[in-house]
Design a protein around this motif. Structure first.
Motif, short mmCIF file in Angstrom:
data_model
loop_
_atom_site.label_atom_id
_atom_site.label_comp_id
_atom_site.label_asym_id
_atom_site.label_seq_id
_atom_site.Cartn_x
_atom_site.Cartn_y
_atom_site.Cartn_z
N ILE A 79 -6.07 1.66 10.91
CA ILE A 79 -6.76 2.80 10.29
C ILE A 79 -5.88 4.04 10.30
CG2 ILE A 79 -8.74 4.36 10.48
CD1 ILE A 79 -9.43 1.58 9.42
N ASP A 80 -5.17 4.26 11.41
CA ASP A 80 -4.27 5.42 11.50
C ASP A 80 -3.20 5.36 10.42
OD1 ASP A 80 -5.63 6.53 13.59
OD2 ASP A 80 -4.28 5.79 15.15
N GLU A 81 -2.71 4.17 10.15
CA GLU A 81 -1.67 4.02 9.12
C GLU A 81 -2.24 4.35 7.74
OE1 GLU A 81 1.84 3.44 7.23
OE2 GLU A 81 1.48 3.64 9.40
N LEU A 82 -3.46 3.93 7.48
CA LEU A 82 -4.09 4.27 6.20
C LEU A 82 -4.25 5.78 6.05
CD1 LEU A 82 -6.90 1.55 5.87
CD2 LEU A 82 -4.69 1.62 4.70
N LEU A 83 -4.71 6.42 7.10
CA LEU A 83 -4.87 7.88 7.07
C LEU A 83 -3.53 8.56 6.84
CD1 LEU A 83 -7.40 8.30 10.03
CD2 LEU A 83 -7.90 8.61 7.59
N HIS A 84 -2.48 8.04 7.49
CA HIS A 84 -1.13 8.59 7.33
C HIS A 84 -0.65 8.45 5.89
CE1 HIS A 84 2.91 9.81 8.48
NE2 HIS A 84 3.40 8.72 7.88
N GLN A 85 -1.09 7.38 5.22
CA GLN A 85 -0.70 7.15 3.83
C GLN A 85 -1.50 8.02 2.86
OE1 GLN A 85 -1.24 2.95 3.17
NE2 GLN A 85 0.32 2.35 4.70
N GLY A 86 -2.46 8.74 3.38
CA GLY A 86 -3.25 9.62 2.53
C GLY A 86 -4.56 9.04 2.04
N VAL A 87 -4.95 7.88 2.56
CA VAL A 87 -6.24 7.30 2.19
C VAL A 87 -7.35 8.15 2.81
CG1 VAL A 87 -7.72 5.27 2.28
CG2 VAL A 87 -5.23 4.99 2.10
N THR A 88 -8.30 8.60 2.00
CA THR A 88 -9.37 9.45 2.50
C THR A 88 -10.38 8.66 3.33
OG1 THR A 88 -10.79 9.13 0.57
CG2 THR A 88 -9.16 10.91 0.46
N THR A 89 -11.12 9.37 4.18
CA THR A 89 -12.15 8.69 4.98
C THR A 89 -13.25 8.12 4.09
OG1 THR A 89 -13.19 10.84 5.37
CG2 THR A 89 -11.72 10.00 7.08
N ASP A 90 -13.53 8.79 2.94
CA ASP A 90 -14.52 8.25 2.01
C ASP A 90 -14.10 6.85 1.56
OD1 ASP A 90 -15.78 10.65 2.20
OD2 ASP A 90 -15.94 10.98 0.05
N ARG A 91 -12.85 6.70 1.19
CA ARG A 91 -12.36 5.40 0.74
C ARG A 91 -12.35 4.38 1.88
NH1 ARG A 91 -10.00 4.62 -4.15
NH2 ARG A 91 -9.43 6.41 -5.44
N ILE A 92 -12.02 4.83 3.08
CA ILE A 92 -12.01 3.92 4.23
C ILE A 92 -13.40 3.34 4.46
CG2 ILE A 92 -11.81 3.82 6.75
CD1 ILE A 92 -9.38 5.67 6.49
N PHE A 93 -14.43 4.18 4.35
CA PHE A 93 -15.79 3.70 4.57
C PHE A 93 -16.29 2.85 3.41
CE2 PHE A 93 -15.80 6.67 8.00
CZ PHE A 93 -16.75 6.17 8.88
N LEU A 94 -16.06 3.33 2.17
CA LEU A 94 -16.66 2.67 1.01
C LEU A 94 -15.84 1.50 0.48
CD1 LEU A 94 -17.88 5.84 -0.91
CD2 LEU A 94 -19.26 4.25 0.44
N GLU A 95 -14.53 1.54 0.64
CA GLU A 95 -13.68 0.50 0.06
C GLU A 95 -13.10 -0.44 1.11
OE1 GLU A 95 -10.66 2.18 -2.45
OE2 GLU A 95 -12.06 3.53 -3.46
#
Length: 275
Positions: A79-95
């Protein structure tokens, strides 16, 4: 003997299929909505513009594999890597989280993973929700016409399957059911504080959990948004040991799922239920 064995096998197979359907339905109707609501985001509008990088099918597959079989630190790193890549928390939860939870249910239904892996995955997703600083806070704060029950395991185990079966019985009887998969006493206290529950059901599996049960019940009652919640106990430990509910701080103990609904309803209908 042969016909009896065949019949017994058929009954067991039918029961297993029913359990699978129950779990898939619980994931779809309870777990996923609460994970999304915990983040306080709306389901995506097909016409709404999206921002930032999305979640790829490969990332989703990797997350599902990690969540059901890896340590908490590995899913956290993912998850930290996704956040570092600029993935928003909205996308993390929904996608990511919601589709991953749904996929776990499908995999369980198709015998592509076992129940321990499903439970582990759902717990990991719940941990991520809390780690990102979100919790469900929009539940009713006052009692209503529909009775509400929270079902949870006592901290220290993750026997989630039994709760999904109990949940089905309550929902069919018209109850609003919430399955809380928190791992700590503090998280359970937050859950009962943020929402109104007429009854709190706690499943206890081990001797160690039993020893801490009175303290847990006192803490939940003190934190509850409902000043007088009914406390219903159940779980494997009560099938092998007899205990008095009142001595543990509870209103009742039930080891028969078919009787659980009537017992819970009696807590709220009896003037002396909380006396």
């Amino acid at each position: 003997m042969t016909p009896r064995t065949s019949s017994s096998s058929a009954d067991a197979s039918g029961h297993q299929e029913e359990c699978k359907r129950s779990l898939t339905e619980v994931i779809e109707t309870q777990i996923i909505p609460r994970l999304v609501q915990a983040h306080r985001v709306a389901l995506p509008d097909a016409n709404a513009p999206t921002t930032g990088p999305g979640i790829s099918p490969k990332q989703l597959a990797s997350f599902v594999a990690l969540s059901k079989s890896s340590s908490s630190s590995e899913t956290t790193q993912f998850i930290d890597e996704l956040l570092h890549q600029g993935v928003t928390t909205d996308r993390i939860f929904l996608e990511l989280i919601a589709p991953a939870a749904r996929q776990l249910g499908v995999m369980w239904e198709q015998d592509l993973c076992d129940f321990t892996e499903v439970t582990c995955g759902l717990v990991r997703m719940h941990e991520i929700t809390h780690r990102l600083g979100f919790e469900y806070q929009n539940g009713p704060q006052l009692g209503g016409d529909v009775q509400r029950i929270m079902l949870a395991s006592a901290p220290g185990s993750q026997h989630f399957l039994g709760m999904t079966i109990v949940s089905d019985f309550f929902r069919k009887a018209g109850w609003d059911v919430v399955i809380e998969i928190s791992l700590s006493e503090n998280e359970l206290m937050h859950a009962v504080n943020n929402e109104w529950f007429d009854v709190i059901g706690i499943s206890c599996a081990t001797e160690a959990q039993l020893k801490t049960l009175p303290g847990l019940i006192r803490a939940l009652k003190a934190s509850s948004g409902n000043p007088e919640p009914g406390i219903l106990l159940g779980g494997p430990i009560f099938t092998v040991q007899q205990h008095d509910a009142r001595s543990l701080g509870a209103d009742g103990i039930c080891i028969d799922v078919k009787e659980a609904v009537a017992l819970a309803a009696s807590f709220r209908s009896s003037p002396s239920a909380s006396a």
